[in-house]
Write an enzyme that holds these catalytic residues in place. Sequence first.
Site, PDB file in Angstrom:
ATOM      1  N   GLY A  59      -2.365   1.456   4.993  1.00  0.00           N
ATOM      2  CA  GLY A  59      -1.053   2.096   4.854  1.00  0.00           C
ATOM      3  C   GLY A  59      -1.139   3.530   4.353  1.00  0.00           C
ATOM      4  O   GLY A  59      -2.201   4.150   4.379  1.00  0.00           O
ATOM      5  N   ASN A  66       0.833  -1.204   0.000  1.00  0.00           N
ATOM      6  CA  ASN A  66       0.000   0.000   0.000  1.00  0.00           C
ATOM      7  C   ASN A  66       0.871   1.259   0.000  1.00  0.00           C
ATOM      8  O   ASN A  66       1.057   1.907   1.012  1.00  0.00           O
ATOM      9  CB  ASN A  66      -0.937  -0.033   1.214  1.00  0.00           C
ATOM     10  N   ARG A  73      -1.242   4.909   1.419  1.00  0.00           N
ATOM     11  CA  ARG A  73      -2.252   5.224   0.396  1.00  0.00           C
ATOM     12  C   ARG A  73      -3.634   5.280   1.035  1.00  0.00           C
ATOM     13  O   ARG A  73      -4.414   6.175   0.746  1.00  0.00           O
ATOM     14  CB  ARG A  73      -2.228   4.219  -0.760  1.00  0.00           C
ATOM     15  N   CYS A  74      -3.909   4.332   1.919  1.00  0.00           N
ATOM     16  CA  CYS A  74      -5.218   4.296   2.597  1.00  0.00           C
ATOM     17  C   CYS A  74      -5.490   5.578   3.387  1.00  0.00           C
ATOM     18  O   CYS A  74      -6.624   5.992   3.545  1.00  0.00           O
ATOM     19  CB  CYS A  74      -5.295   3.130   3.578  1.00  0.00           C
ATOM     20  N   MET A  75      -4.416   6.170   3.918  1.00  0.00           N
ATOM     21  CA  MET A  75      -4.596   7.316   4.816  1.00  0.00           C
ATOM     22  C   MET A  75      -4.705   8.650   4.091  1.00  0.00           C
ATOM     23  O   MET A  75      -4.858   9.680   4.727  1.00  0.00           O
ATOM     24  CB  MET A  75      -3.431   7.370   5.803  1.00  0.00           C
TER      25      MET A  75
END
Length: 407
Positions: free
Chosen positions: A394, A351, A396-398
Site C-alpha cells: 500500500g 498500510n 506506506r510500502c510505496m
Amino acid sequence: MSSNHSIYIYSEIGKLKSVLLHCPGKEVENIVPDYLRRLLFDEIVYLEQARREHNQFADILRNEGIEVVYLTDLMADILEDTKVREEFLMEFMYEGKIITEGLQEAIIEFFNTYSPKEFAIKCIEGVRKEELNHIKPKSLGDMVKTPYPFYLDPIPNMYFQRDPFASIGKGISLNVMANETRNRETIFAKYIFKYHPKFKNVPRWYNRDKTHSIEGGDILVLSDKVLAIGISDRTDPVAIERIAHSLLNSEQCFETVLAFDIPKARAYMHLDTVFTMVDYDQFTIYPGIEDPLDVYSITRGKNNDINIKYESNSLSSILKQYLNLPSVNLIRCGDGDRIAASREQWNDGSNTLAISPGKVICYNRNYVTNKALRRNNIEVLEFDSYELSRGRGGPRCMSMPLIREDL
C-alpha cells in the site's frame, strides 16, 4: 531540525517534508505468468493504469507541500560519472548472475548507448534475450540455450521503495532482502548513499553485506526513543538484534527497539501490512495478529551490550508504556468485521502513510477501514488502487520518507 540533513526521521507521523518514490515502469510488463512467483507477484499488472494511480499518489503528496524525489533521478545524478557507471554495472551484473565474459561484454556495450537516466530505468526494466543479438560466445555458459526469456531479470517490486533501505533518525539501514529476486534493489540505495553528494555521509545501522535479512516494511520509527521492528516472513531476529546493537550504541537518542513477532505468512508480509501509526495515540491494526503477538524489548545494556526482555502485557499496554501515552486506540482493519478485515488486509487496508499527525494516505478500495479511520477523527486522503494493489503493498510500502519535522 536543521535543514542540512538528507535523512531525518524520528517518528512515523511528524509532518512529512521529503519522500522517495519510484513510479512503476516496463519492469512490471516483464512479468509473465510462468515467472510470477519467481518475481514475487500474484498476478499481472496493467502498467498504464498503475502509472496513473502512482501519479495520483505523487500529486496528493505534492499538494500537501511534500517534496517528491524519484529514485531514477537520484541514480541519473550519480551515473553521469563513467567510473560510477562502470562500477555499478559490474556489481549489478554480478548480482544478476551475469558472470560469463561474452555476455558481460555484450551487456556493457548495450548499456553504453544509454543516457544516465535511461541507464537506471533499463537496469530496473530488465534485459530480454532478443535485445542482445551479438554475443561473442566465450564460454559454455554463453553457448548453452535456455528457455528463460531474460539475461537480466526485471525488478518489478521496485515501486515498493519502503523495503531496500529504511530511514532511522539521521541514518539508514541498508537492507538485506529475504528473496534473491529483490536483493538487486538495494544496490541502487548502496550507490546513492555512496556517491550522491546529498546523501553520501549518512551513517548506516545495517549493511547489505550482512547475512540475515531485514526489510524496511518491518521497521517503524514510533518516536525519537522507540523503534518497532517486525520479526516476519522477511525479517530475521538476528538482523533486528544487530540493528538494535548499532543504533542503541550510537549518538542517536533511541532507547528501545520493540521486536513484534508476527505470523509468518504471505498475507502478513511485513509489520506495516498489519500495523501502522496514524496519530499520536492511534494505530491501525489487522485483528488477526493481536492474539498470537509476542513482543520483545531490546534496550542498551552495560559495556555496549544489549538487554532483551519478553513483554508479557497486551499490545495497547506496551505501546502506552514505551510511548508514554495515557491511552492508546487501536483502529481495526475492516472495522471489526472479520470478512471485511481479511479482504481489506489483502489489499493493504492497514498500510497507511501518515503525512502529519492524524492525516493519512490510503487506497480508496479499503473503504470499510477508511470509514473507521474517519470515525476516529483521522483525515483520510485516497487515490485509485485497481492495479498498484496487485503487487501486495500500500501507500506506506510505496514510499520511503527522507525528512519529517519533529513532533
